[in-house]
Enzyme design. Structure first.
Site, PDB file in Angstrom:
ATOM      1  N   LYS A 120       0.824  -1.205   0.000  1.00 40.37           N
ATOM      2  CA  LYS A 120       0.000   0.000   0.000  1.00 40.37           C
ATOM      3  C   LYS A 120       0.860   1.259   0.000  1.00 40.37           C
ATOM      4  O   LYS A 120       0.555   2.251  -0.646  1.00 40.37           O
ATOM      5  CB  LYS A 120      -0.843  -0.003   1.267  1.00 40.37           C
ATOM      6  CG  LYS A 120      -2.318  -0.005   1.020  1.00 40.37           C
ATOM      7  CD  LYS A 120      -3.026  -0.089   2.355  1.00 40.37           C
ATOM      8  CE  LYS A 120      -4.057  -1.189   2.355  1.00 40.37           C
ATOM      9  NZ  LYS A 120      -4.397  -1.647   3.698  1.00 40.37           N
ATOM     10  N   LYS A 169      24.350 -11.668 -29.013  1.00 40.83           N
ATOM     11  CA  LYS A 169      23.469 -10.638 -29.556  1.00 40.83           C
ATOM     12  C   LYS A 169      22.862 -11.121 -30.864  1.00 40.83           C
ATOM     13  O   LYS A 169      23.350 -12.042 -31.484  1.00 40.83           O
ATOM     14  CB  LYS A 169      24.253  -9.345 -29.767  1.00 40.83           C
ATOM     15  CG  LYS A 169      24.423  -8.568 -28.483  1.00 40.83           C
ATOM     16  CD  LYS A 169      23.076  -8.018 -28.018  1.00 40.83           C
ATOM     17  CE  LYS A 169      23.105  -7.692 -26.537  1.00 40.83           C
ATOM     18  NZ  LYS A 169      21.814  -7.272 -26.018  1.00 40.83           N
ATOM     19  N   LYS A 195      26.285 -15.576 -22.931  1.00 39.55           N
ATOM     20  CA  LYS A 195      24.883 -15.527 -22.518  1.00 39.55           C
ATOM     21  C   LYS A 195      23.972 -15.092 -23.656  1.00 39.55           C
ATOM     22  O   LYS A 195      24.329 -14.291 -24.512  1.00 39.55           O
ATOM     23  CB  LYS A 195      24.702 -14.595 -21.317  1.00 39.55           C
ATOM     24  CG  LYS A 195      24.846 -13.116 -21.605  1.00 39.55           C
ATOM     25  CD  LYS A 195      24.404 -12.241 -20.430  1.00 39.55           C
ATOM     26  CE  LYS A 195      22.948 -11.829 -20.519  1.00 39.55           C
ATOM     27  NZ  LYS A 195      22.647 -10.884 -21.599  1.00 39.55           N
ATOM     28  N   GLU A 198      18.588 -11.310 -23.409  1.00 42.07           N
ATOM     29  CA  GLU A 198      17.465 -11.555 -22.486  1.00 42.07           C
ATOM     30  C   GLU A 198      16.112 -11.461 -23.179  1.00 42.07           C
ATOM     31  O   GLU A 198      15.101 -11.870 -22.616  1.00 42.07           O
ATOM     32  CB  GLU A 198      17.528 -10.577 -21.296  1.00 42.07           C
ATOM     33  CG  GLU A 198      16.942  -9.190 -21.548  1.00 42.07           C
ATOM     34  CD  GLU A 198      17.831  -8.317 -22.419  1.00 42.07           C
ATOM     35  OE1 GLU A 198      18.940  -8.752 -22.787  1.00 42.07           O
ATOM     36  OE2 GLU A 198      17.406  -7.188 -22.758  1.00 42.07           O
ATOM     37  N   GLY A 358      28.522  -0.609 -21.500  1.00 45.84           N
ATOM     38  CA  GLY A 358      29.636   0.325 -21.558  1.00 45.84           C
ATOM     39  C   GLY A 358      30.955  -0.251 -21.096  1.00 45.84           C
ATOM     40  O   GLY A 358      31.879   0.480 -20.728  1.00 45.84           O
ATOM     41  N   GLY A 380      29.253  -6.849 -24.669  1.00 44.74           N
ATOM     42  CA  GLY A 380      28.609  -7.183 -25.934  1.00 44.74           C
ATOM     43  C   GLY A 380      29.188  -6.312 -27.028  1.00 44.74           C
ATOM     44  O   GLY A 380      29.914  -6.776 -27.899  1.00 44.74           O
ATOM     45  N   GLY A 381      28.909  -5.033 -26.936  1.00 47.27           N
ATOM     46  CA  GLY A 381      29.331  -4.089 -27.960  1.00 47.27           C
ATOM     47  C   GLY A 381      30.821  -4.121 -28.215  1.00 47.27           C
ATOM     48  O   GLY A 381      31.258  -4.111 -29.375  1.00 47.27           O
TER      49      GLY A 381
END
Lengths: 431, 431
Positions: A120, A169, A195, A198, A358, A380-381
């Site tokens: 609440k 990716k 990985k 997602e 980053g 990734g990048g």
């Protein structure tokens, strides 16, 4: 956030701290209202039912602290701010209110904790849950991380350096053979973990089971050729009740970890995966949707609770979180608090942090300086965008990791490593 | 929010609209980045993989609309606001960006929708998900509400008026006999439904099963004496995988509805309860924790998505939400948008709205004027706080409901009803 007045109640009560904006003269009544209203009942004629059975469930006001202007976060409309922000007003203050909730009010679900301490109350205007202390006696109702840092290191047999994780990716729409090629390209550069994206939900061309089977076989061949080991973190997805069988099946097929969108699925779904003895691989939490909870400075729940203490309680072995090195909104201080929540002494194992977004090879020394070697370098990048391709991208990271733990400067390491040299040229090093 | 350029993509794409603050010259690139990055991959060398298999999964930019100052919500730091709010700056604008996501990217989980449309993006600074259109072809993968408005009316055999729900307060620490007494006190006033406090987790003195059994027997006796029917909405709680058996068991014991803290448990937990044929009673969603998602004006997810469209998709039969009549933060316009999401034509049944907080008998005509008769009049304080006690409190509400649907003024009705008269005296009527 623990306050010295709390005393033994920190052993028997969940202590939640809220940052509110209100009139100073309202604070005391408001705190009492929370302590009573969110435990034994807001409209109860309490004197009439002061039996011990009820009173032992009643909340307690632990602290009310009005912040002075210098403490109010600069990104807030701060104390005395002349801008009308709707429910704010000139004569309001910012204050931290701490309330104790007896642990007997909760069961063995995180839903019971969240619903009580910020159910609440989350709808009560400008209010943010900024700290949450959970006593051991309540934490022990949850199994916590099954593997944790040491368990993951034992599985991977890597003890003395950060792990390298490459982010898969461009997943959707690609078939198993195409994805296996991409898997191997990253793996050959030395990634310890690879990985899924997602957002990989479509199973039209490559089911999770087919991916795990194919990548496990590819990894086996790679290890036979080069001795290198690589694990695959597969996105665990599907209807809730099917997740448990699927998790078991994916582990049997060779998955190295299960990527879980734990905020969207709910903490208690993660907690049951962690508690399930048939789920025999580490659980890697993705922070998707978490910004909807922690993003505002004035509402919601602090990131070190959303992705830190509650994820550990729910049994995450690895937590991916937005690194403060990129363009994202989590500050360095928030990131460090989050990691602290994953590591602070507790009845539960330590969780491996994986700062994300980053991250580039030149950043590794800073990352290890901030977090130590018990972390995952997650990229990734700066892997897929390496001028030499993903294999060189991963190799540059691994060279940077190895140089960092050996105390060798990256410039020096780059002299003998063309991949690292190219990465440093492209992305530089933080000053 | 549907925009005229979208065309047929509204049939094949989820259209999500984000309110962002950014530099005007960044908007187009940012929108493209979202459309590609949250579908086929942010770092993908797209030209090299323009196979039809991949492209059909790629997102589309549907609209970019810069808001002028008058449209920016007043509670925001609005366009041109000279206050530095961290990531805001003088040369930024507020804009709504709409992105289409192909439905083939999702599976049959709400986690897949949330993770895709507001997963990573939720962590991208000042951004709020303000609209979400889900095409029928995706909605059909979810069973939606099992009962909905008409199913609930059929169960209760009440067709022509709002339902009256009394909120069970002061639950924890009380035993079954004490609670049964409180149940009957509310029931005798005419409540159609009586619901648990959503923070009732302790089972030390009264398990949910024991409560349902006792209240069902009490309700049976009441009906035998007076002809009046009353249903009990029991809080469904416990570890996720035990919820399904427990739901079935509680229904068999006579529960009238199951109260679910669906935000904390996760939408997909609710969706599976709704889809389970063994769960044979309506699901009543409590909004606990939802404010952590919708509370801010600049971050998170709009309330009509959090408690409206996604709850309907997940199969809520009843949604309790913060009424705009009390001191809470949901505005009247937001409340009406939320109710619209529960009712707008769709492949799913209509959901019964239960505005909550600040409801008193004098407000019923306004409530019916705003929502029509298909709603629940949901009250706690103005039932238990009635000068004559909870029985009179419920009776005052029922008198107000009956007068309202009969077109009789409350003043007139109060002439023949002392309970209503006392309630009007204590709480008045809105002007």
């Amino acid at each position: 956030m623990k306050n010295t007045n709390t005393g033994d109640r920190a052993l028997t009560h969940v202590i939640a701290t809220y940052r509110v904006r209100d009139k100073q003269e309202n604070l005391s009544k408001r705190a009492e209202g929370i302590a009573v209203g969110l435990t034994v009942g807001s409209w109860t004629d309490l004197p009439a039912m002061k039996q011990s059975a009820v009173l032992r469930h009643c909340g307690t006001v632990e602290d009310i602290r009005v912040l002075d202007t210098s403490e109010a976060p600069s990104s807030d409309a701060s104390v005395g701010d002349p801008v009308d922000r709707g429910h704010a007003a000139l004569d309001t203050v910012i204050a931290d209110i701490s309330i104790g909730y007896p642990i007997d009010n909760f069961n063995n679900t995180i839903t019971s904790i969240l619903t009580t301490v910020f159910g609440k109350l989350s709808m009560d205007g400008e209010i943010r849950l900024i700290a949450l202390q959970i006593p051991d006696a309540l934490a022990e109702r949850f199994s916590g991380p099954k593997f944790g840092v040491s368990g993951i290191r034992d599985r991977l047999k890597i003890y003395d350096r950060p792990l390298l994780m490459s982010i898969f990716k461009a997943c959707v729409g690609r078939d198993v053979s195409d994805l296996t090629k991409a898997f191997l390209e990253q793996a050959r550069g030395g990634a310890d973990l690879i990985k899924d994206d997602e957002i990989f939900f479509s199973e039209q061309y490559a089911t999770p089971e087919a991916r795990v089977a194919a990548f496990t076989e590819a990894a086996r061949q790679l290890q036979a050729e080069t001795g290198q080991r690589v694990s695959y973190a597969v996105n665990l997805t599907g209807p809730v009740r099917q997740l448990f069988d699927r998790a078991r099946r994916l582990a049997e097929l060779g998955a190295g970890a299960l990527l879980v969108n734990a905020v969207a699925y709910g903490y208690d779904v993660l907690a049951e995966l962690a508690a399930d003895p048939d789920v025999t691989v580490p659980l890697m939490v993705h922070p998707a949707v978490s910004g909807a909870l922690y993003g505002s400075d004035t509402h919601g729940i602090a990131a070190d609770i959303v992705l830190g203490s509650l994820m550990r309680l729910a049994g995450a072995d690895i937590v991916i979180y937005p690194s403060p090195y990129g363009t994202v909104t989590l500050s360095r201080a928030e990131g460090l608090r989050l990691v602290d929540a994953l590591r602070t002494p507790s009845v539960h194992k330590e969780v491996l942090p994986a700062p994300s977004a980053g991250i580039f090879p030149g950043l590794v020394p800073k990352l290890v300086s901030d977090l130590g070697v018990d972390c995952i370098v997650n990229a990734g990048g700066a892997i897929h965008g390496h001028p030499g391709g993903a294999t060189d991208g991963a190799a540059a990271f691994m060279a940077s990791i190895e140089a960092t733990v050996a105390g060798v400067s990256l410039e020096q390491a780059a002299n003998g490593n063309a991949a690292l040299k190219a990465a440093l040229k492209k992305w530089g090093q933080p000053s």
